[in-house]
Enzyme design. Structure first.
Site, PDB file in Angstrom:
ATOM      1  N   SER A  43      -4.699  -5.491  -1.214  1.00 52.18           N
ATOM      2  CA  SER A  43      -4.158  -4.151  -1.008  1.00 52.18           C
ATOM      3  C   SER A  43      -4.955  -3.147  -1.861  1.00 52.18           C
ATOM      4  O   SER A  43      -6.146  -2.998  -1.660  1.00 52.18           O
ATOM      5  CB  SER A  43      -2.663  -4.129  -1.327  1.00 52.18           C
ATOM      6  N   ASP A  98       0.207  -4.584   9.891  1.00 51.40           N
ATOM      7  CA  ASP A  98       0.323  -4.124   8.507  1.00 51.40           C
ATOM      8  C   ASP A  98       0.763  -2.661   8.469  1.00 51.40           C
ATOM      9  O   ASP A  98       0.150  -1.798   9.092  1.00 51.40           O
ATOM     10  CB  ASP A  98      -1.024  -4.277   7.796  1.00 51.40           C
ATOM     11  N   HIS A 122       1.726  -6.631   6.186  1.00 48.93           N
ATOM     12  CA  HIS A 122       1.078  -6.523   4.879  1.00 48.93           C
ATOM     13  C   HIS A 122       1.287  -7.772   4.020  1.00 48.93           C
ATOM     14  O   HIS A 122       0.413  -8.157   3.255  1.00 48.93           O
ATOM     15  CB  HIS A 122       1.627  -5.301   4.148  1.00 48.93           C
TER      16      HIS A 122
END
Length: 702
Positions: free
Chosen positions: A554, A639, A674
């Protein structure tokens, strides 16, 4: 160290695949992007359309290429998966906690991927009531996540939320726990969280905007009514703020929190009066952060008021909550970060951080002394867990280190005795913590700042530069990367790897200023800190560029993107999980989820100084004609935080201009978001992919 290490085709066995195995080449459709007179040409902007069949086709081709190039590791991947899975106690359960007359338990059954939520009335020997079996609820769904579990005050009803896509947009439903009936009530497009008023029929919840995924409204729902008739309680119109609704531990107040990166504002309502009007606790002031806890006739406030960078604890009467009435209880300290508090009838528990380590401080309300819980390791993590009642002298906390499995401990704050309620089991009979060494070393950044690195490795390590080392970091949002235990990590350690965490600026590891020095116009400190940590472990001969690997996910994936542009010669391989790499384009698009709420973290690129700075480090915009390490990139089609097209575009651009024969993989989970796959064993399969990537580069085959 400055000599560029040229990677050749023998570094990855997949390079010995037939020459006809060529990577997919994304077509080029130039798009002109202009801001402040600066023109950027984005050749892969077209990938920003998941409904375009050509986009899906390209992602599928990348997946096919990855599978073909790693086909020789498939058997090894399966073996790694089985090895990691074999250490996990499949029929496991949480330590029960007592709340409102019931013991609540989360457990897993052997061979099943999802948790079972249950409870027992008044006694652990009572009959088990299964509230939710997620193994049954997940059937028919490639992805499943249950969240927002909330029990009504009379213990009759439970609200629960379900996400079957992975974009963190939940549907809330209600179950009658007495009859096991799922009621007709259904609330769509929520964040998942919900809170009961004390009347057992009023539910407060947050609405989630389907486009931006911002929690922007709080609604009130009456049990048994159509959600279309729900009452709007509060709407947050500032698109840099997000909402949350909860109930205080005292059960007296329903609380709406409205927060951005730098500012918070609370509203309160008596839980006995759900049809009343929320009142502002302390109106928002730019830069004023505060968090509230109710106890007795007062609120306790953790805040940065009066330039308390590391936060302090204040107190105010519940009928006079504006900041003029707040009084210091624990003053600000320059060298100690006050992270959180836990209130009990006889004690105040304070969670602090100093010198990069967690501290738990016990203070008696009667003024008769205070003390810290003793922790001896230098790479440990300790934090309070489930403490739902005021009227107890027992503090429940968790402790672990990089060599010590996680424990849940009940500590008697009066007698200072403790009971280990549960210690994580590492199955297989081979694990012995004494076979491993954990240590903390300090690298020096280019500006002279000392950066801590936590590491763990097997006994008998030789500092000869030949050890494979995986360096992990995050470095954003003030999120501290604590040194924790991982049974799956043993798979690397037992094959000679060193695992290390670089506690770089941008996190809050060494206090709030550590965060401030790694954000906005100081963001590059995050990247150079990681590079300096990498140089240090090479200099100290823990490893060498031929054996050094980097990993981040991330915002940590942004870190990976930046360092491979800045110092590719330092790394043999890099793992970038759901990487945030197209920084400037994303931050200029206010329709993308979470963007506007990120301005205080990265800067608002609609202002020239932030635009110029972000363009100067954005990984996608700074890809250049040079050698790159071997890179494995993972993402999820759904995501909600880092859109799939960022890593897809980044991979396409690197592949088009890199000057070496190293491998570059894009692995897209076409059914997840995600957080990756939703089942606990499916997640291990993804980890096996990463580990096989590293081990193959090291020519380790078993």
């Amino acid at each position: 160290l400055c000599v560029i290490f040229v990677f050749n085709s023998t570094n990855f066995k997949a390079q010995n695949m037939p020459e006809k195995t060529q990577p997919p080449i994304a077509k080029i459709i130039p798009k002109k992007l202009e801001k402040f007179g600066d023109v950027r040409i984005d050749n892969y902007f077209w990938l920003n359309d998941r409904k375009n069949p050509e986009v899906i086709d390209y992602l599928n081709k990348e997946n096919a290429y990855y599978k073909k190039m790693t086909a020789h590791t498939k058997v090894f991947q399966k073996a790694l998966f089985e090895e990691m899975k074999s250490r996990i106690k499949e029929d496991d359960e949480s330590v029960p906690y007592l709340y409102n007359g019931y013991y609540y338990i989360t457990r897993f059954e052997a061979g099943k991927d999802y948790p079972i939520y249950s409870r027992k009335k008044e006694s652990l020997s009572a009959k088990e009531e299964i509230m939710f079996d997620c193994n049954k609820l997940s059937k028919g769904h490639a992805y499943f996540q249950l969240g927002g579990l909330s029990i009504s005050p009379d213990n009759t009803f439970a609200t629960f939320a379900v996400d079957t896509i992975g974009r963190r947009i939940y549907s809330i439903k209600v179950k009658n726990l007495k009859t096991n009936e799922i009621l007709d009530d259904k609330i769509e497009n929520t964040s998942g969280d919900s809170t009961w008023a004390n009347d057992n029929k009023t539910i407060f919840y947050t609405h989630q905007d389907k486009v931006t995924l911002r929690s922007d409204k709080v609604f009130k729902h009456k049990l048994g009514t159509n959600s279309a008739n729900d009452v709007l309680v509060f709407e947050e119109k500032d698109d840099t703020f997000n909402l949350d609704v909860s109930k205080e531990k005292s059960k007296k107040y329903i609380v709406i929190s409205s927060s951005s990166t730098l500012t918070t504002e609370y509203r309160t309502l008596l839980a006995d009066n759900p049809d009343g009007k929320f009142t502002v606790f302390q109106k928002r002031v730019r830069g004023l952060e505060y968090d509230i806890s109710h106890f007795g006739d007062s609120f306790y406030i953790v805040t940065n008021k009066d330039k308390a960078t590391n936060f302090k604890l204040m107190k105010t009467p519940e009928n006079a909550t504006s900041k003029e009435n707040w009084k210091d209880l624990i003053p600000h300290r320059e060298d100690v970060l006050l992270e959180d508090i836990e209130i009990f009838k006889n004690f105040l528990v304070v969670e602090e951080r100093s010198n990069g380590l967690n501290k738990i401080r016990i203070i008696s309300w009667n003024g008769k002394g205070e003390y810290y819980l003793p922790f001896e390791s230098e790479t440990y993590t300790a934090y309070t867990t489930t403490n739902v009642d005021f009227d107890t002298d027992i503090l429940r906390y968790s402790y672990q280190s990089m060599t010590t499995p996680s424990s849940v401990i009940d500590f008697n704050m009066k007698t200072k005795t403790k009971e280990i309620k549960k210690e994580q089991q590492v199955l297989g009979g081979k694990f012995d913590k004494n076979n491993y060494i954990e240590e903390r070393i300090w690298a020096t950044a280019k500006d002279g700042t000392k950066i801590p690195i936590s590491m763990v490795y097997r006994q008998g390590l030789n500092k000869d530069g030949k050890n494979p080392l995986l360096l992990y970091a995050y470095g954003s949002y003030g999120h501290s990367m604590d040194a924790t235990f991982s049974s799956t990590r043993l798979t690397l350690l037992d094959r000679g790897f060193i695992f290390a965490i670089a506690h770089i600026r941008g996190g809050e590891d060494l206090g709030r200023q550590w965060y401030e020095d790694g954000k906005l116009l100081k963001k590059k400190n995050t990247f150079t800190d990681f590079i300096d940590c990498s140089k240090f472990v090479i200099q100290q001969k823990y490893t060498s560029p031929e054996h050094l690997y980097a990993e981040g996910g991330s915002a940590g994936g942004l870190l990976m993107g930046a360092v491979v542009n800045l110092a590719p010669e330092l790394y043999h391989g890099v793992i970038a999980q759901v990487p945030f790499v197209d920084v400037i384009t994303t931050m200029l698009d206010e329709t993308i989820p979470l963007t506007t709420g990120e301005y205080d973290e990265w800067g608002n690129p609609n202002l020239k100084k932030y635009y110029n700075y972000m363009v100067s480090y954005s990984p996608y915009d700074n890809v250049k004609k040079q050698n790159y390490p071997n890179i494995y990139v993972s993402t999820g089609l759904h995501d909600s935080q880092v859109q799939y097209w960022e890593p897809a575009k980044w991979v396409a651009k690197i592949r088009s201009i890199k000057t070496d024969n190293t491998v570059l993989f894009l692995d897209t989970n076409m059914e997840a978001g995600h957080g990756g796959a939703s089942g606990r064993f499916e997640a291990i399969k993804e980890l096996a992919k990463e580990y096989s990537f590293l081990l193959d580069l090291e020519k380790i085959e078993k």
